[in-house]
Design an enzyme around this catalytic site. Structure first.
Site, PDB file in Angstrom:
ATOM      1  N   ARG A   1      43.215  39.889  33.401  1.00  0.00           N
ATOM      2  CA  ARG A   1      43.477  39.923  34.829  1.00  0.00           C
ATOM      3  C   ARG A   1      44.834  40.583  35.061  1.00  0.00           C
ATOM      4  O   ARG A   1      45.783  40.362  34.313  1.00  0.00           O
ATOM      5  CB  ARG A   1      43.475  38.506  35.427  1.00  0.00           C
ATOM      6  CG  ARG A   1      42.090  37.876  35.511  1.00  0.00           C
ATOM      7  CD  ARG A   1      41.211  38.583  36.534  1.00  0.00           C
ATOM      8  NE  ARG A   1      39.882  38.005  36.636  1.00  0.00           N
ATOM      9  CZ  ARG A   1      38.818  38.409  35.953  1.00  0.00           C
ATOM     10  NH1 ARG A   1      38.949  39.409  35.089  1.00  0.00           N
ATOM     11  NH2 ARG A   1      37.658  37.838  36.109  1.00  0.00           N
TER      12      ARG A   1
ATOM     13  N   GLU B   1      44.549  45.204  42.540  1.00  0.00           N
ATOM     14  CA  GLU B   1      43.834  46.456  42.260  1.00  0.00           C
ATOM     15  C   GLU B   1      42.884  46.854  43.383  1.00  0.00           C
ATOM     16  O   GLU B   1      42.541  48.030  43.527  1.00  0.00           O
ATOM     17  CB  GLU B   1      43.050  46.323  40.951  1.00  0.00           C
ATOM     18  CG  GLU B   1      42.014  45.217  40.960  1.00  0.00           C
ATOM     19  CD  GLU B   1      41.427  44.952  39.578  1.00  0.00           C
ATOM     20  OE1 GLU B   1      40.232  44.648  39.513  1.00  0.00           O
ATOM     21  OE2 GLU B   1      42.172  45.042  38.585  1.00  0.00           O
TER      22      GLU B   1
ATOM     23  N   HIS C   1      38.716  48.659  36.215  1.00  0.00           N
ATOM     24  CA  HIS C   1      38.048  47.374  35.983  1.00  0.00           C
ATOM     25  C   HIS C   1      36.574  47.579  35.579  1.00  0.00           C
ATOM     26  O   HIS C   1      35.661  47.034  36.206  1.00  0.00           O
ATOM     27  CB  HIS C   1      38.123  46.495  37.237  1.00  0.00           C
ATOM     28  CG  HIS C   1      38.049  45.028  36.928  1.00  0.00           C
ATOM     29  ND1 HIS C   1      38.767  44.089  37.614  1.00  0.00           N
ATOM     30  CD2 HIS C   1      37.332  44.337  36.006  1.00  0.00           C
ATOM     31  CE1 HIS C   1      38.498  42.881  37.147  1.00  0.00           C
ATOM     32  NE2 HIS C   1      37.627  43.007  36.166  1.00  0.00           N
TER      33      HIS C   1
END
Length: 247
Positions: free
Chosen positions: A145, A174, A214
């Site tokens: 994370r 993000e 991600h």
């Protein structure tokens, strides 16, 4: 009285493999060499990398994903230091994982891969003090994370050569990097979020950093596991059974 279920362990292999891919990209300058080659500008002396064999890999968080990453690292002939609340005896016996305290891991690791969960105590566990303890040749990988790392401190550590590089699949805030709503309504961002967003954007200008959006989990196999577990959860619920309950 609402049952909440999830789909655990779908990305153990995919995330662990992606962490290795990020490390290899930074370590062997894959993206940089591709871009330079594309522009017919190749400087071999600037593209020298390092081998993984015999180096020390520090793994922060040895749950399902971290354990898989330990197996991969062991297979590549690396020494492994681990930091976790719970010590896994199988990892010790089968993959020669040596558990140690956080500071020792920071000082002795050539590379560090973060697989810890996000919690109040883990927030910004990698900060200015952490980077000062790491080797200047160290490379940091984060597929956990973004909030596990103090973005500002990492940026400064990279610019000032406190560490050698980073591979990041996750960033603090993000969502502001790709969400069109945030781009249109910048006034929605508080001061801290705005600062982190600016630093995230500046990261792209650093040659010793690889950023990805991600996607570490995103393989056909992982998505299939998510779908299968979801359908099994629903079918079991209909038949009166509860599995993968998160409450």
């Amino acid at each position: 009285h609402i049952i909440v279920e999830n789909s655990p362990n779908y990305g153990n292999q995919s995330v662990a493999e992606f962490a290795l891919a990020l490390l290899m990209d930074v370590l062997r300058k894959v993206t940089i060499s591709y871009l330079e080659y594309k522009d017919a500008k190749v400087y071999p002396s600037c593209l020298m990398g390092l081998e993984l064999y015999g180096k020390t890999m520090g793994i922060v968080g040895l749950g399902a994903i971290g354990s898989t990453f330990a197996q991969i690292s062991h297979g590549l002939g690396m020494k492994i230091l681990g930091f976790d609340k719970i010590e896994n005896e199988k990892l010790k016996q089968n993959y020669n994982v040596t558990y140690t305290d956080f500071d020792t891991l920071l000082r002795k690791s050539d590379f560090i891969s973060i697989h810890a969960p996000m919690s109040k105590e883990n927030y910004h566990m990698f900060n200015k003090e952490s980077f000062n303890k790491m080797k200047k040749s160290a490379i940091l990988i984060n597929t956990g994370r973004g909030e596990l790392i103090d973005t500002s401190a990492l940026f400064n550590a990279l610019v000032c050569k406190k560490i050698a590089g980073a591979g990041l699949d996750v960033l603090e805030n993000e969502q502001t990097m790709t969400d069109f709503d945030y781009m249109l309504g910048i006034n929605r961002l508080d001061k801290l979020t705005l600062e982190q967003t600016i630093i995230n954007s500046k990261m792209f200008q650093l040659d010793n950093v690889i950023l990805t959006p991600h996607i570490a989990y995103n393989t056909k196999e992982a998505i299939k596991r998510i779908l299968n577990t979801t359908m099994n959860n629903i079918n079991e619920f209909i038949s009166g059974k509860i599995q993968n309950n998160v409450i």
